[in-house]
Design a protein around this motif. Sequence first.
Motif, PDB file in Angstrom:
ATOM      1  N   MET A  87       0.841  -1.195   0.000  1.00  0.00           N
ATOM      2  CA  MET A  87       0.000   0.000   0.000  1.00  0.00           C
ATOM      3  C   MET A  87       0.881   1.252   0.000  1.00  0.00           C
ATOM      4  N   THR A  88       0.541   2.194  -0.826  1.00  0.00           N
ATOM      5  CA  THR A  88       1.241   3.473  -0.867  1.00  0.00           C
ATOM      6  C   THR A  88       0.487   4.493  -0.014  1.00  0.00           C
ATOM      7  N   PRO A  89       1.133   5.632   0.319  1.00  0.00           N
ATOM      8  CA  PRO A  89       0.390   6.668   1.038  1.00  0.00           C
ATOM      9  C   PRO A  89      -0.867   7.112   0.295  1.00  0.00           C
ATOM     10  N   ALA A  90      -0.788   7.243  -1.039  1.00  0.00           N
ATOM     11  CA  ALA A  90      -1.968   7.656  -1.813  1.00  0.00           C
ATOM     12  C   ALA A  90      -3.082   6.630  -1.706  1.00  0.00           C
ATOM     13  N   GLU A  91      -2.729   5.341  -1.719  1.00  0.00           N
ATOM     14  CA  GLU A  91      -3.746   4.296  -1.584  1.00  0.00           C
ATOM     15  C   GLU A  91      -4.383   4.328  -0.200  1.00  0.00           C
ATOM     16  N   LEU A  92      -3.569   4.552   0.837  1.00  0.00           N
ATOM     17  CA  LEU A  92      -4.121   4.658   2.184  1.00  0.00           C
ATOM     18  C   LEU A  92      -5.068   5.844   2.277  1.00  0.00           C
ATOM     19  N   ARG A  93      -4.665   6.989   1.754  1.00  0.00           N
ATOM     20  CA  ARG A  93      -5.530   8.174   1.815  1.00  0.00           C
ATOM     21  C   ARG A  93      -6.833   7.945   1.059  1.00  0.00           C
ATOM     22  N   SER A  94      -6.781   7.222  -0.054  1.00  0.00           N
ATOM     23  CA  SER A  94      -8.010   6.914  -0.794  1.00  0.00           C
ATOM     24  C   SER A  94      -8.937   6.040   0.041  1.00  0.00           C
ATOM     25  N   ARG A  95      -8.377   5.054   0.743  1.00  0.00           N
ATOM     26  CA  ARG A  95      -9.196   4.208   1.614  1.00  0.00           C
ATOM     27  C   ARG A  95      -9.826   5.040   2.730  1.00  0.00           C
ATOM     28  N   ILE A  96      -9.038   5.971   3.276  1.00  0.00           N
ATOM     29  CA  ILE A  96      -9.562   6.838   4.337  1.00  0.00           C
ATOM     30  C   ILE A  96     -10.703   7.691   3.796  1.00  0.00           C
ATOM     31  N   ALA A  97     -10.520   8.274   2.611  1.00  0.00           N
ATOM     32  CA  ALA A  97     -11.543   9.146   2.026  1.00  0.00           C
ATOM     33  C   ALA A  97     -12.838   8.380   1.745  1.00  0.00           C
ATOM     34  N   ARG A  98     -12.711   7.082   1.457  1.00  0.00           N
ATOM     35  CA  ARG A  98     -13.903   6.261   1.203  1.00  0.00           C
ATOM     36  C   ARG A  98     -14.522   5.724   2.486  1.00  0.00           C
ATOM     37  N   GLY A  99     -13.938   6.015   3.629  1.00  0.00           N
ATOM     38  CA  GLY A  99     -14.464   5.539   4.904  1.00  0.00           C
ATOM     39  C   GLY A  99     -14.070   4.124   5.248  1.00  0.00           C
ATOM     40  N   GLU A 100     -13.058   3.583   4.561  1.00  0.00           N
ATOM     41  CA  GLU A 100     -12.633   2.201   4.785  1.00  0.00           C
ATOM     42  C   GLU A 100     -11.549   2.093   5.850  1.00  0.00           C
ATOM     43  N   TRP A 101     -11.007   3.213   6.296  1.00  0.00           N
ATOM     44  CA  TRP A 101      -9.952   3.214   7.317  1.00  0.00           C
ATOM     45  C   TRP A 101     -10.249   4.361   8.271  1.00  0.00           C
ATOM     46  N   THR A 102     -10.574   4.062   9.508  1.00  0.00           N
ATOM     47  CA  THR A 102     -10.901   5.094  10.497  1.00  0.00           C
ATOM     48  C   THR A 102     -10.075   4.944  11.769  1.00  0.00           C
ATOM     49  N   THR A 103      -9.020   4.146  11.726  1.00  0.00           N
ATOM     50  CA  THR A 103      -8.210   3.857  12.908  1.00  0.00           C
ATOM     51  C   THR A 103      -6.892   4.634  12.863  1.00  0.00           C
ATOM     52  N   PRO A 104      -6.119   4.626  13.970  1.00  0.00           N
ATOM     53  CA  PRO A 104      -4.852   5.365  13.996  1.00  0.00           C
ATOM     54  C   PRO A 104      -3.889   4.911  12.907  1.00  0.00           C
ATOM     55  N   THR A 105      -2.949   5.792  12.589  1.00  0.00           N
ATOM     56  CA  THR A 105      -1.981   5.531  11.514  1.00  0.00           C
ATOM     57  C   THR A 105      -0.612   5.123  12.048  1.00  0.00           C
ATOM     58  N   ALA A 106      -0.472   4.916  13.347  1.00  0.00           N
ATOM     59  CA  ALA A 106       0.795   4.440  13.897  1.00  0.00           C
ATOM     60  C   ALA A 106       1.110   3.059  13.338  1.00  0.00           C
ATOM     61  N   GLY A 107       2.380   2.839  13.002  1.00  0.00           N
ATOM     62  CA  GLY A 107       2.815   1.516  12.559  1.00  0.00           C
ATOM     63  C   GLY A 107       2.472   1.179  11.133  1.00  0.00           C
ATOM     64  N   VAL A 108       2.006   2.165  10.335  1.00  0.00           N
ATOM     65  CA  VAL A 108       1.725   1.899   8.928  1.00  0.00           C
ATOM     66  C   VAL A 108       2.650   2.749   8.066  1.00  0.00           C
ATOM     67  N   LEU A 109       3.022   2.192   6.896  1.00  0.00           N
ATOM     68  CA  LEU A 109       3.828   2.916   5.918  1.00  0.00           C
ATOM     69  C   LEU A 109       5.066   3.545   6.558  1.00  0.00           C
ATOM     70  N   ASP A 110       5.863   2.681   7.182  1.00  0.00           N
ATOM     71  CA  ASP A 110       7.104   3.131   7.800  1.00  0.00           C
ATOM     72  C   ASP A 110       7.944   3.953   6.826  1.00  0.00           C
TER      73      ASP A 110
END
Length: 251
Positions: free
Chosen positions: A1-24
């Motif tokens: 997953m890239t940062p852009a892919e993560l942000r897209s998931r967030i914008a679609r409401g698919e990710w609502t949890t903290p971002t610690a430990g992702v995309l080091d």
Amino acid sequence: MTPAELRSRIARGEWTTPTAGVLDDYQQANLVIVPQAQAYALLLFCLRNPKACPILAVGDAGDPRVPLPGAAIDIRTMLPRYRVWQQGQLVAEPTDVEAYWRDDAVAILLGCSHTFDAPLRRAGIPVSTAAPPVYTTTLPNVPAGPLAGTLVVSMRPVPRARMSQAVLVTARYPSGHGAPVHIGDPAALGIADLQAPDFGVVPPLGEDDVPVFWACGVTPQQVLPQLQSPYCISHYPGHMLVLDQRPEAFG
């Protein structure tokens, strides 16, 4: 997953949890949004308190796009969770802020300590992938006009034998708040109970672990009510904006 892919998931409401430990190794950012009329006061506060508030980018008034190279980032939808104040009172903690955006809104991105968690792990210092515990201290910030308040810190336990290494590693990341502001006794910061943070999760402390405290980008949230602004918006602690840039891009 890239940062852009993560942000897209967030914008679609698919990710609502903290971002610690992702995309080091990607820069993560705290967010503050204020009316243009209050932006100077907040920027002055950040400049006078650079450990807590390392400035990464400042948007144009009314423009929700992040002014950094890379994929387009809409600041209103691409963080997992936000906090909204009106006239100094916290009124909502939504997963997007499109309904609260105004034509005079100025977005300010600040550095985040999640940025140096991966380098710490590579140095052999265990770091939890949960959002770190965050505490309000009694240490005063440098005032800037109506803004003052006290420093907010995050804590990570560090084995005593690796203390110097933790300091050296994090000092290389000013966009992640740099070196610690305190090592050891939490009471020296006015923290009465290490097991009762304001936000986040307290990781287990081993017998040889020492609590180490870094300045935290939640600090502005302690002073936003002092603006008595018609509105202010921030990230919810631990729920950051993950950028396309590496921390080295910010010096």
